[in-house]
Design a protein around this motif. Structure first.
Motif, mmCIF file in Angstrom:
data_model
loop_
_atom_site.group_PDB
_atom_site.id
_atom_site.type_symbol
_atom_site.label_atom_id
_atom_site.label_comp_id
_atom_site.label_asym_id
_atom_site.label_seq_id
_atom_site.Cartn_x
_atom_site.Cartn_y
_atom_site.Cartn_z
ATOM 1 N N PRO A 258 -22.154 5.865 -4.703
ATOM 2 C CA PRO A 258 -22.333 4.952 -3.565
ATOM 3 C C PRO A 258 -22.028 3.511 -3.962
ATOM 4 N N GLY A 259 -21.305 2.823 -3.094
ATOM 5 C CA GLY A 259 -20.883 1.454 -3.375
ATOM 6 C C GLY A 259 -19.536 1.368 -4.065
ATOM 7 N N GLY A 260 -19.011 2.496 -4.480
ATOM 8 C CA GLY A 260 -17.728 2.524 -5.174
ATOM 9 C C GLY A 260 -16.538 2.499 -4.235
ATOM 10 N N SER A 261 -15.354 2.603 -4.825
ATOM 11 C CA SER A 261 -14.099 2.530 -4.064
ATOM 12 C C SER A 261 -13.178 3.678 -4.445
ATOM 13 N N LEU A 262 -12.359 4.052 -3.485
ATOM 14 C CA LEU A 262 -11.279 5.013 -3.696
ATOM 15 C C LEU A 262 -10.092 4.583 -2.863
ATOM 16 N N ARG A 263 -8.910 4.962 -3.317
ATOM 17 C CA ARG A 263 -7.681 4.698 -2.552
ATOM 18 C C ARG A 263 -6.946 6.013 -2.362
ATOM 19 N N LEU A 264 -6.736 6.375 -1.095
ATOM 20 C CA LEU A 264 -5.983 7.565 -0.750
ATOM 21 C C LEU A 264 -4.548 7.192 -0.413
ATOM 22 N N SER A 265 -3.634 8.104 -0.767
ATOM 23 C CA SER A 265 -2.224 7.929 -0.413
ATOM 24 C C SER A 265 -1.716 9.181 0.275
ATOM 25 N N CYS A 266 -0.748 9.011 1.142
ATOM 26 C CA CYS A 266 -0.123 10.147 1.825
ATOM 27 C C CYS A 266 1.351 9.829 2.018
ATOM 28 N N ALA A 267 2.188 10.651 1.417
ATOM 29 C CA ALA A 267 3.630 10.449 1.496
ATOM 30 C C ALA A 267 4.272 11.537 2.341
ATOM 31 N N ALA A 268 5.091 11.118 3.283
ATOM 32 C CA ALA A 268 5.858 12.054 4.109
ATOM 33 C C ALA A 268 7.223 12.266 3.477
ATOM 34 N N SER A 269 7.642 13.523 3.414
ATOM 35 C CA SER A 269 8.948 13.839 2.832
ATOM 36 C C SER A 269 9.680 14.820 3.735
ATOM 37 N N GLY A 270 10.997 14.900 3.532
ATOM 38 C CA GLY A 270 11.805 15.804 4.330
ATOM 39 C C GLY A 270 12.826 15.038 5.145
ATOM 40 N N THR A 271 13.426 15.743 6.080
ATOM 41 C CA THR A 271 14.462 15.126 6.906
ATOM 42 C C THR A 271 13.796 14.478 8.114
#
Length: 122
Positions: A14-27
């Motif tokens: 609790p009180g901490g941090s996280l960073r999420l990433s999401c990459a889209a790939s394809g045509t």
């Protein structure tokens, strides 16, 4: 084929941090709104935040001032910076993107990532 691949979940105090990433790939011809949803145990999936291609953002009240969504259109990537995390933020976070695939075979529709677990606990 269009895919969304998430990364960045984990266990944090609790009180901490996280960073999420999401990459889209394809045509991909175009990506419209991108966002993050959360599903807590026993609950339905709910919208946490989203961002338009122009950069307009929307947040659920419970995360305002703590979470920040951003995107890199050149990299087809959306990020979620989560600060001051609370135990009630725990859940599986899913990336969502409204995408028009290139080529005309598929129409514009929403795509989902596989989900990444975020656990906030001491």
């Amino acid at each position: 084929q269009v895919q969304l691949v998430e990364s960045g979940g984990g266990l944090v105090q609790p009180g901490g941090s996280l960073r999420l990433s999401c990459a889209a790939s394809g045509t991909i011809a175009n990506i419209y709104t991108m966002g993050w949803y959360r599903q807590a145990p026993g609950n339905q999936r709910e919208l946490v935040t989203d961002i338009t291609s122009g950069g307009s953002t929307n947040y659920v009240d419970s995360v305002k001032g703590r979470f920040t969504i951003s995107r890199d259109n050149a990299q087809n990537t959306v990020y979620l910076q989560m600060n001051s995390l609370k135990p009630e933020d725990t859940g599986v976070f899913y990336c969502y993107a409204d995408i028009l695939p290139l080529g005309g075979t598929y129409s514009r529709h929403g795509y989902w990532g596989q989900g990444t677990q975020v656990t906030v606990s001491s």
